[in-house]
Write a protein that holds these residues in place. Structure first.
Motif, PDB file in Angstrom:
ATOM      1  N   ASN A  74      47.764  21.278  32.309  1.00  0.00           N
ATOM      2  CA  ASN A  74      48.927  20.687  32.974  1.00  0.00           C
ATOM      3  C   ASN A  74      50.001  21.715  33.288  1.00  0.00           C
ATOM      4  O   ASN A  74      51.062  21.374  33.800  1.00  0.00           O
ATOM      5  N   GLN A  75      49.723  22.986  32.977  1.00  0.00           N
ATOM      6  CA  GLN A  75      50.606  24.084  33.361  1.00  0.00           C
ATOM      7  C   GLN A  75      49.911  25.013  34.365  1.00  0.00           C
ATOM      8  O   GLN A  75      50.389  26.111  34.629  1.00  0.00           O
ATOM      9  N   SER A  76      48.790  24.543  34.913  1.00  0.00           N
ATOM     10  CA  SER A  76      47.994  25.357  35.828  1.00  0.00           C
ATOM     11  C   SER A  76      48.200  24.921  37.267  1.00  0.00           C
ATOM     12  O   SER A  76      48.763  23.857  37.546  1.00  0.00           O
ATOM     13  N   ARG A  77      47.689  25.738  38.178  1.00  0.00           N
ATOM     14  CA  ARG A  77      47.835  25.475  39.614  1.00  0.00           C
ATOM     15  C   ARG A  77      47.227  24.134  40.001  1.00  0.00           C
ATOM     16  O   ARG A  77      47.813  23.358  40.753  1.00  0.00           O
ATOM     17  N   GLU A  78      46.043  23.850  39.478  1.00  0.00           N
ATOM     18  CA  GLU A  78      45.337  22.643  39.914  1.00  0.00           C
ATOM     19  C   GLU A  78      45.588  21.432  39.019  1.00  0.00           C
ATOM     20  O   GLU A  78      45.268  20.307  39.393  1.00  0.00           O
ATOM     21  N   GLY A  79      46.163  21.649  37.831  1.00  0.00           N
ATOM     22  CA  GLY A  79      46.272  20.548  36.881  1.00  0.00           C
ATOM     23  C   GLY A  79      47.647  19.953  36.694  1.00  0.00           C
ATOM     24  O   GLY A  79      47.794  18.928  36.015  1.00  0.00           O
ATOM     25  N   LEU A  80      48.676  20.558  37.298  1.00  0.00           N
ATOM     26  CA  LEU A  80      50.038  20.083  37.079  1.00  0.00           C
ATOM     27  C   LEU A  80      50.188  18.650  37.583  1.00  0.00           C
ATOM     28  O   LEU A  80      50.007  18.375  38.771  1.00  0.00           O
TER      29      LEU A  80
END
Length: 241
Positions: A74-80
Motif C-alpha cells: 500500500n506504499q507502492s506504485r501499483e498498490g496505493l
C-alpha cells in the motif's frame, strides 16, 4: 456512495459503517509526509512493490493483509489505495477518473509512526517479522505542527481533485494511550490543525478501547459514522449518490 479512506483501519472501519457508503479505495499506513509527496508528484516517485520488497528482503505474503508485504504494497506504485480491497481502485486513479462522494482521513500513522529510511525510500513497516536493512535507520516521528501542515495541504489537494466530496478528518482518539507524550501529541495536533469550514473535522474524543489502544469497540465506529451520516443528510457536500 463512492468512498475513499486514507489513514488506518480507524477511517476504514468508520467508512464501512456510513449509510450507503461503497469503499472504492483504501490507503493504509502512509504517513502524511509520504502521502503528501505522492500527491505532489502524482506518484511518479513511487517504486514498484517488487523493487521495494527486493531491497528490503520481504517475502511475498499477499494472502495476509497485515503482513510486511501487504503493508508495503500500500506504499507502492501499483498498490496505493488497494489495502485488503481486491476489487478496489488505486488512489490516484480513483481521484483522477471517479466522482467520489466521501473521503475519510485519520492521523494514526502520524501519531505513532517512525519510517525506516533507506536508499530507495522511506517506509512505514512496524511488524515483528520485518527486519530493516543494516544500512537503514529509523527516522523520527513527525512533530504535531508538521503533521498538521501536511494534512492541510493534503485536504486542499483532495478538495481540488474532488470538489463535490465531503471530506472528513478523523482525529485519532488518544485517551487509551498510557504514554503522556502520545496524548499530548494528539492535543497539540488538534490545536495546530486549520481546515476549511466545508471539511467535517472531528477532533479527538474519548472512546472505549477493544483490547489495544488503537482499536475500539464497534459502537464507537458507529458513533463516528452517525455523525457523518448527519453531515451528509444536512447537505454539507454537493456530491451525488
Amino acid at each position: 456512495m463512492r468512498t475513499i479512506s486514507i489513514g488506518s483501519c480507524f477511517s476504514k472501519r468508520v467508512a464501512v459503517k456510513v449509510a450507503g457508503a461503497k469503499l472504492v479505495s483504501s490507503v493504509y499506513h502512509n504517513r502524511s509526509d509520504v502521502l503528501l509527496h505522492t500527491l505532489q508528484t502524482n506518484g511518479l516517485a513511487q517504486r514498484s512493490l517488487a523493487d521495494i520488497c527486493s531491497y528490503l528482503s520481504v517475502p511475498a505474503e499477499p494472502d495476509d493483509p497485515f503482513s510486511p508485504y501487504s503493508i508495503l504494497s500500500n506504499q507502492s506504485r501499483e498498490g496505493l489505495g488497494l489495502h485488503d480491497l481486491p476489487n478496489g481502485i488505486a488512489l490516484l486513479q480513483a481521484l483522477r477518473t471517479s466522482s467520489v462522494d466521501l473521503i475519510l482521513l485519520d492521523n494514526f500513522v502520524d501519531l505513532v509512526g517512525r519510517l525506516t529510511e533507506t536508499e530507495v525510500g522511506n517506509y512505514f513497516c512496524k511488524h515483528e517479522r520485518f527486519v530493516p536493512p543494516s544500512n537503514s535507520r529509523l527516522g523520527p516521528r513527525l512533530l504535531p505542527d508538521q503533521a498538521a501542515r501536511n494534512f492541510e495541504w493534503i485536504v486542499a489537494d483532495l478538495i481540488r481533485r474532488q470538489p463535490g466530496a465531503l471530506i472528513v478528518m478523523l482525529q485519532f482518539p488518544i485517551n487509551n494511550y498510557p504514554s503522556d507524550d502520545r496524548r499530548q501529541w494528539g492535543w497539540d495536533f488538534r490545536d495546530a490543525l486549520n481546515l476549511p469550514d466545508a471539511v467535517l473535522n472531528i477532533p479527538v474524543r474519548r472512546v472505549r478501547a477493544d483490547g489495544v489502544p488503537y482499536h475500539f469497540a464497534s459502537s464507537e465506529y458507529v458513533r463516528y459514522a452517525r455523525q457523518i451520516d448527519d453531515a451528509l443528510g444536512g447537505g454539507i457536500r454537493l456530491g451525488t449518490e
